[in-house]
Design an enzyme around this catalytic site. Structure first.
Site, PDB file in Angstrom:
ATOM      1  N   ASP A  12      57.799 132.200  99.816  1.00  0.00           N
ATOM      2  CA  ASP A  12      56.674 132.502 100.690  1.00  0.00           C
ATOM      3  C   ASP A  12      57.196 132.902 102.075  1.00  0.00           C
ATOM      4  O   ASP A  12      58.333 132.570 102.442  1.00  0.00           O
ATOM      5  CB  ASP A  12      55.786 131.259 100.785  1.00  0.00           C
ATOM      6  CG  ASP A  12      54.670 131.406 101.789  1.00  0.00           C
ATOM      7  OD1 ASP A  12      53.876 132.350 101.669  1.00  0.00           O
ATOM      8  OD2 ASP A  12      54.601 130.575 102.714  1.00  0.00           O
ATOM      9  N   ASP A  14      55.092 133.188 105.642  1.00  0.00           N
ATOM     10  CA  ASP A  14      54.592 132.418 106.790  1.00  0.00           C
ATOM     11  C   ASP A  14      54.646 130.926 106.496  1.00  0.00           C
ATOM     12  O   ASP A  14      54.083 130.451 105.516  1.00  0.00           O
ATOM     13  CB  ASP A  14      53.147 132.806 107.108  1.00  0.00           C
ATOM     14  CG  ASP A  14      53.006 134.267 107.500  1.00  0.00           C
ATOM     15  OD1 ASP A  14      53.896 134.770 108.194  1.00  0.00           O
ATOM     16  OD2 ASP A  14      52.010 134.902 107.112  1.00  0.00           O
ATOM     17  N   ASP A 175      55.093 126.379 101.166  1.00  0.00           N
ATOM     18  CA  ASP A 175      54.793 125.299 102.108  1.00  0.00           C
ATOM     19  C   ASP A 175      53.370 124.783 101.989  1.00  0.00           C
ATOM     20  O   ASP A 175      52.992 123.870 102.725  1.00  0.00           O
ATOM     21  CB  ASP A 175      55.011 125.791 103.547  1.00  0.00           C
ATOM     22  CG  ASP A 175      54.018 126.868 103.942  1.00  0.00           C
ATOM     23  OD1 ASP A 175      53.278 126.673 104.922  1.00  0.00           O
ATOM     24  OD2 ASP A 175      53.983 127.916 103.274  1.00  0.00           O
TER      25      ASP A 175
END
Length: 227
Positions: A12, A14, A175
């Site tokens: 991922d 961001d 995240d």
């Protein structure tokens, strides 16, 4: 749960590779000023990111995580944000500690790497390039590449198909709960970072296969290549 050695690792953007909140918060506040509305500040934006810029703009307008703004206000605000963020995508946003080292180690160990994000391509590619990590990835699947975004598994399955890797031999690193849901639905293993954007919730509550503080801890977590 012990991890299997994957052939492909999707990461991922961001909140996993890059802390993009400083530029997003700057752009949100500049948008709000231009619209004659109160600035929201970085702390609020940090809690709102993770579901694409359209959702971020809506949250900024209503000053809350959930809910919908006036449709006309949103239609007026979104192009303002897009224009400002286009010019402020990368300058304030650093790589997280251990990212550069982790990518180098994973590439040296022979893993195939991809980036899968809900951020639109017009922002994703310049940000990866500006931070010097675009060329580390064989494939980049941005948020507007397909009709579906994470937590739908489609972006992960698309990357696996493009690289010819079975989902059972794939690992997602993220995240947020969206990353966990997408990985589980796609049949990927999932490792999450302790930092990043999960709307203030502890990512351990989503039961990923492992949780790390730094990306350069990942190589040691994966089994060595069979002789």
């Amino acid at each position: 749960m012990s991890l299997k050695r994957p052939r492909m690792i999707l990461i991922d953007l961001d909140g996993t590779l890059i802390d993009s909140v400083p530029d997003l918060a700057y752009s949100v506040d500049a948008m709000m000023r231009e619209l004659g509305l109160p600035e929201r500040g970085e702390a609020a934006v940090r809690n709102w990111v993770g579901n694409g810029v359209e959702r971020l703009v809506k949250r900024a307008l209503i000053n809350a995580l959930d809910g919908e703004p006036d449709p006309e206000a949103f239609e007026r605000a979104l192009p303002v944000f897009m224009r400002i963020y286009q010019e402020n995508t990368a300058g304030r946003s650093p790589l997280y500690p251990g990212v550069r080292e982790g990518l180098d180690q994973l590439k040296a160990a022979g893993y195939r790497l991809g980036c899968v994000t809900n951020k639109a391509e017009r922002f994703t590619v310049p940000l990866l390039r500006e931070k010097g990590i675009l060329d580390d990835f064989e494939i980049v699947v941005a948020g507007d590449a397909l009709p579906q975004k994470k937590p739908d598994p489609a972006p992960l399955l698309h990357a696996a198909n493009e690289l010819g890797v079975d989902p059972s031999e794939s690992l997602m690193v993220g995240d947020s709960k969206s990353d966990v849901k997408a990985a589980r639905a796609a049949g990927f293993q999932i490792v999450c970072m302790t930092y990043g954007y999960n709307h203030g919730d502890d990512i351990r509550d989503e039961n990923p296969d492992a949780v790390l503080d730094r990306l350069d801890e990942l190589p040691d977590l994966l089994p060595a290549r069979a002789a």
